[in-house]
Design a protein around this motif. Sequence first.
Motif, PDB file in Angstrom:
ATOM      1  N   LEU A   7     -10.167  -0.667  -3.495  1.00 35.24           N
ATOM      2  CA  LEU A   7      -9.313  -1.642  -2.579  1.00 35.24           C
ATOM      3  C   LEU A   7      -8.311  -2.233  -3.191  1.00 35.24           C
ATOM      4  CD1 LEU A   7      -9.482  -2.950   0.174  1.00 35.24           C
ATOM      5  CD2 LEU A   7     -10.799  -4.600  -0.830  1.00 35.24           C
ATOM      6  N   PHE A   8      -8.573  -2.562  -4.539  1.00 31.36           N
ATOM      7  CA  PHE A   8      -7.460  -3.425  -5.075  1.00 31.36           C
ATOM      8  C   PHE A   8      -6.454  -2.515  -5.788  1.00 31.36           C
ATOM      9  CE2 PHE A   8     -10.556  -7.158  -4.891  1.00 31.36           C
ATOM     10  CZ  PHE A   8      -9.545  -8.058  -4.468  1.00 31.36           C
ATOM     11  N   VAL A   9      -6.722  -1.468  -6.117  1.00 31.92           N
ATOM     12  CA  VAL A   9      -5.859  -0.585  -6.620  1.00 31.92           C
ATOM     13  C   VAL A   9      -5.038   0.002  -5.224  1.00 31.92           C
ATOM     14  CG1 VAL A   9      -5.458   2.069  -7.202  1.00 31.92           C
ATOM     15  CG2 VAL A   9      -7.188   0.774  -8.449  1.00 31.92           C
ATOM     16  N   GLY A  10      -5.445   0.048  -4.318  1.00 32.11           N
ATOM     17  CA  GLY A  10      -4.742  -0.032  -3.176  1.00 32.11           C
ATOM     18  C   GLY A  10      -3.598  -0.831  -2.855  1.00 32.11           C
ATOM     19  N   LEU A  11      -4.108  -2.248  -2.930  1.00 30.74           N
ATOM     20  CA  LEU A  11      -3.458  -3.422  -2.573  1.00 30.74           C
ATOM     21  C   LEU A  11      -2.257  -3.425  -3.751  1.00 30.74           C
ATOM     22  CD1 LEU A  11      -5.942  -5.909  -1.682  1.00 30.74           C
ATOM     23  CD2 LEU A  11      -4.228  -4.837  -0.168  1.00 30.74           C
ATOM     24  N   HIS A  12      -2.560  -3.155  -4.993  1.00 33.29           N
ATOM     25  CA  HIS A  12      -1.876  -3.007  -6.133  1.00 33.29           C
ATOM     26  C   HIS A  12      -0.404  -2.161  -5.806  1.00 33.29           C
ATOM     27  CE1 HIS A  12      -0.876  -4.134 -10.377  1.00 33.29           C
ATOM     28  NE2 HIS A  12      -0.581  -2.700 -10.817  1.00 33.29           N
ATOM     29  N   ILE A  13      -0.858  -1.066  -5.100  1.00 29.33           N
ATOM     30  CA  ILE A  13       0.193  -0.011  -4.869  1.00 29.33           C
ATOM     31  C   ILE A  13       1.006  -0.499  -3.698  1.00 29.33           C
ATOM     32  CG2 ILE A  13       0.439   2.333  -3.758  1.00 29.33           C
ATOM     33  CD1 ILE A  13      -1.968   3.346  -5.775  1.00 29.33           C
ATOM     34  N   ILE A  14       0.189  -1.187  -2.840  1.00 26.28           N
ATOM     35  CA  ILE A  14       1.223  -1.738  -1.767  1.00 26.28           C
ATOM     36  C   ILE A  14       2.049  -2.731  -2.302  1.00 26.28           C
ATOM     37  CG2 ILE A  14       1.306  -3.155   0.196  1.00 26.28           C
ATOM     38  CD1 ILE A  14      -1.558  -1.917   0.985  1.00 26.28           C
ATOM     39  N   GLY A  15       1.844  -3.442  -3.200  1.00 25.07           N
ATOM     40  CA  GLY A  15       2.810  -4.386  -3.828  1.00 25.07           C
ATOM     41  C   GLY A  15       3.912  -3.642  -4.609  1.00 25.07           C
ATOM     42  N   ILE A  16       3.538  -2.619  -5.409  1.00 25.32           N
ATOM     43  CA  ILE A  16       4.741  -2.058  -5.994  1.00 25.32           C
ATOM     44  C   ILE A  16       5.498  -1.545  -5.234  1.00 25.32           C
ATOM     45  CG2 ILE A  16       3.423   0.314  -6.617  1.00 25.32           C
ATOM     46  CD1 ILE A  16       5.117  -0.928  -9.517  1.00 25.32           C
ATOM     47  N   ALA A  17       4.990  -0.862  -3.923  1.00 23.50           N
ATOM     48  CA  ALA A  17       5.797  -0.258  -3.028  1.00 23.50           C
ATOM     49  C   ALA A  17       6.815  -1.318  -2.245  1.00 23.50           C
ATOM     50  CB  ALA A  17       5.017   0.342  -1.677  1.00 23.50           C
ATOM     51  N   ALA A  18       6.302  -2.644  -1.959  1.00 20.78           N
ATOM     52  CA  ALA A  18       7.084  -3.506  -1.590  1.00 20.78           C
ATOM     53  C   ALA A  18       8.369  -3.883  -2.492  1.00 20.78           C
ATOM     54  CB  ALA A  18       6.491  -4.862  -1.325  1.00 20.78           C
ATOM     55  N   LEU A  19       7.879  -4.042  -3.815  1.00 19.46           N
ATOM     56  CA  LEU A  19       8.831  -4.384  -4.881  1.00 19.46           C
ATOM     57  C   LEU A  19       9.852  -3.115  -5.011  1.00 19.46           C
ATOM     58  CD1 LEU A  19       9.789  -6.082  -6.996  1.00 19.46           C
ATOM     59  CD2 LEU A  19       8.138  -5.073  -8.640  1.00 19.46           C
ATOM     60  N   LEU A  20       9.499  -2.029  -5.086  1.00 20.55           N
ATOM     61  CA  LEU A  20      10.540  -0.998  -5.167  1.00 20.55           C
ATOM     62  C   LEU A  20      11.099  -0.650  -4.063  1.00 20.55           C
ATOM     63  CD1 LEU A  20      11.475   1.441  -7.044  1.00 20.55           C
ATOM     64  CD2 LEU A  20       9.751   2.855  -6.427  1.00 20.55           C
ATOM     65  N   GLY A  21      10.715  -0.716  -3.071  1.00 14.03           N
ATOM     66  CA  GLY A  21      11.109  -0.743  -1.634  1.00 14.03           C
ATOM     67  C   GLY A  21      12.278  -1.634  -1.270  1.00 14.03           C
ATOM     68  N   GLY A  22      12.094  -2.976  -1.705  1.00 19.02           N
ATOM     69  CA  GLY A  22      13.008  -3.901  -1.445  1.00 19.02           C
ATOM     70  C   GLY A  22      14.370  -3.577  -2.556  1.00 19.02           C
ATOM     71  N   PHE A  23      13.883  -3.127  -3.693  1.00 23.63           N
ATOM     72  CA  PHE A  23      15.223  -2.729  -4.558  1.00 23.63           C
ATOM     73  C   PHE A  23      16.087  -1.716  -3.809  1.00 23.63           C
ATOM     74  CE2 PHE A  23      16.271   0.399  -7.586  1.00 23.63           C
ATOM     75  CZ  PHE A  23      17.497  -0.174  -8.095  1.00 23.63           C
ATOM     76  N   LEU A  24      15.191  -0.675  -3.501  1.00 20.22           N
ATOM     77  CA  LEU A  24      16.061   0.583  -2.871  1.00 20.22           C
ATOM     78  C   LEU A  24      16.612   0.373  -1.778  1.00 20.22           C
ATOM     79  CD1 LEU A  24      13.327   3.178  -3.610  1.00 20.22           C
ATOM     80  CD2 LEU A  24      15.318   2.925  -4.586  1.00 20.22           C
ATOM     81  N   THR A  25      16.139  -0.716  -0.707  1.00 25.79           N
ATOM     82  CA  THR A  25      17.135  -0.957   0.439  1.00 25.79           C
ATOM     83  C   THR A  25      18.418  -1.722   0.075  1.00 25.79           C
ATOM     84  OG1 THR A  25      15.734  -3.146   0.674  1.00 25.79           O
ATOM     85  CG2 THR A  25      15.237  -1.222   1.864  1.00 25.79           C
ATOM     86  N   GLN A  26      18.266  -2.286  -1.334  1.00 29.60           N
ATOM     87  CA  GLN A  26      19.647  -3.385  -1.545  1.00 29.60           C
ATOM     88  C   GLN A  26      20.580  -2.159  -2.775  1.00 29.60           C
ATOM     89  OE1 GLN A  26      20.389  -6.302  -0.668  1.00 29.60           O
ATOM     90  NE2 GLN A  26      18.771  -5.841   0.552  1.00 29.60           N
ATOM     91  N   MET A  27      20.273  -0.796  -2.848  1.00 30.48           N
ATOM     92  CA  MET A  27      21.066  -0.198  -3.568  1.00 30.48           C
ATOM     93  C   MET A  27      22.500  -0.001  -2.983  1.00 30.48           C
ATOM     94  SD  MET A  27      18.680   2.496  -5.574  1.00 30.48           S
ATOM     95  CE  MET A  27      20.159   3.205  -6.391  1.00 30.48           C
ATOM     96  N   LYS A  28      22.644   0.219  -1.729  1.00 29.82           N
ATOM     97  CA  LYS A  28      23.682   0.367  -1.008  1.00 29.82           C
ATOM     98  C   LYS A  28      24.650  -0.649  -1.208  1.00 29.82           C
ATOM     99  CE  LYS A  28      25.817   2.792   2.840  1.00 29.82           C
ATOM    100  NZ  LYS A  28      25.428   3.447   4.408  1.00 29.82           N
ATOM    101  N   ALA A  29      23.940  -1.703  -0.816  1.00 30.62           N
ATOM    102  CA  ALA A  29      24.531  -3.184  -0.774  1.00 30.62           C
ATOM    103  C   ALA A  29      25.358  -3.514  -2.382  1.00 30.62           C
ATOM    104  CB  ALA A  29      23.841  -4.242  -0.111  1.00 30.62           C
ATOM    105  N   MET A  30      24.500  -2.869  -3.303  1.00 25.30           N
ATOM    106  CA  MET A  30      24.670  -3.339  -4.663  1.00 25.30           C
ATOM    107  C   MET A  30      26.175  -2.645  -5.077  1.00 25.30           C
ATOM    108  SD  MET A  30      22.412  -2.692  -8.221  1.00 25.30           S
ATOM    109  CE  MET A  30      22.429  -1.113  -8.384  1.00 25.30           C
ATOM    110  N   GLY A  31      26.485  -1.567  -4.489  1.00 24.99           N
ATOM    111  CA  GLY A  31      27.556  -0.839  -4.655  1.00 24.99           C
ATOM    112  C   GLY A  31      28.682  -1.507  -4.059  1.00 24.99           C
ATOM    113  N   ARG A  32      28.637  -2.362  -3.085  1.00 27.91           N
ATOM    114  CA  ARG A  32      29.658  -3.242  -2.396  1.00 27.91           C
ATOM    115  C   ARG A  32      29.504  -4.606  -3.005  1.00 27.91           C
ATOM    116  NH1 ARG A  32      26.679  -1.086   2.377  1.00 27.91           N
ATOM    117  NH2 ARG A  32      26.055  -3.150   2.799  1.00 27.91           N
TER     118      ARG A  32
END
Length: 117
Positions: A7-32
Amino acid sequence: MDVLIHLFVGLHIIGIAALLGGFLTQMKAMGRGEARMVPAMLHGALTMLATGIVLVGLNEAQHQQINTIKIGVKLALLVVILGVVYVKRDEETVEKGALATVGGLTMANIFIAVLWT
């Protein structure tokens, strides 16, 4: 106990997904030059920290062998990520270097978790 660890491994993966997903959503804006630290990045990093601590404790409670050097390196990277995200979270835009640092360290943390045996 195994169910709790999974259960905690799954929650850990959700945390990394949120962190990496937040970064990936900002990549296009980073270029601008309009990128910012989104709340998902902070919440994901905090989730990773909390669940990581719990996972180490649960594994030690089961007398599992823990690679403390690996955990220490991952923790150090996460502390840097948390510091950058926390300090820059209220800024309207952040410089490319700060966002790239968060993304690079996040990916490094993932590869350390997967490849370091």
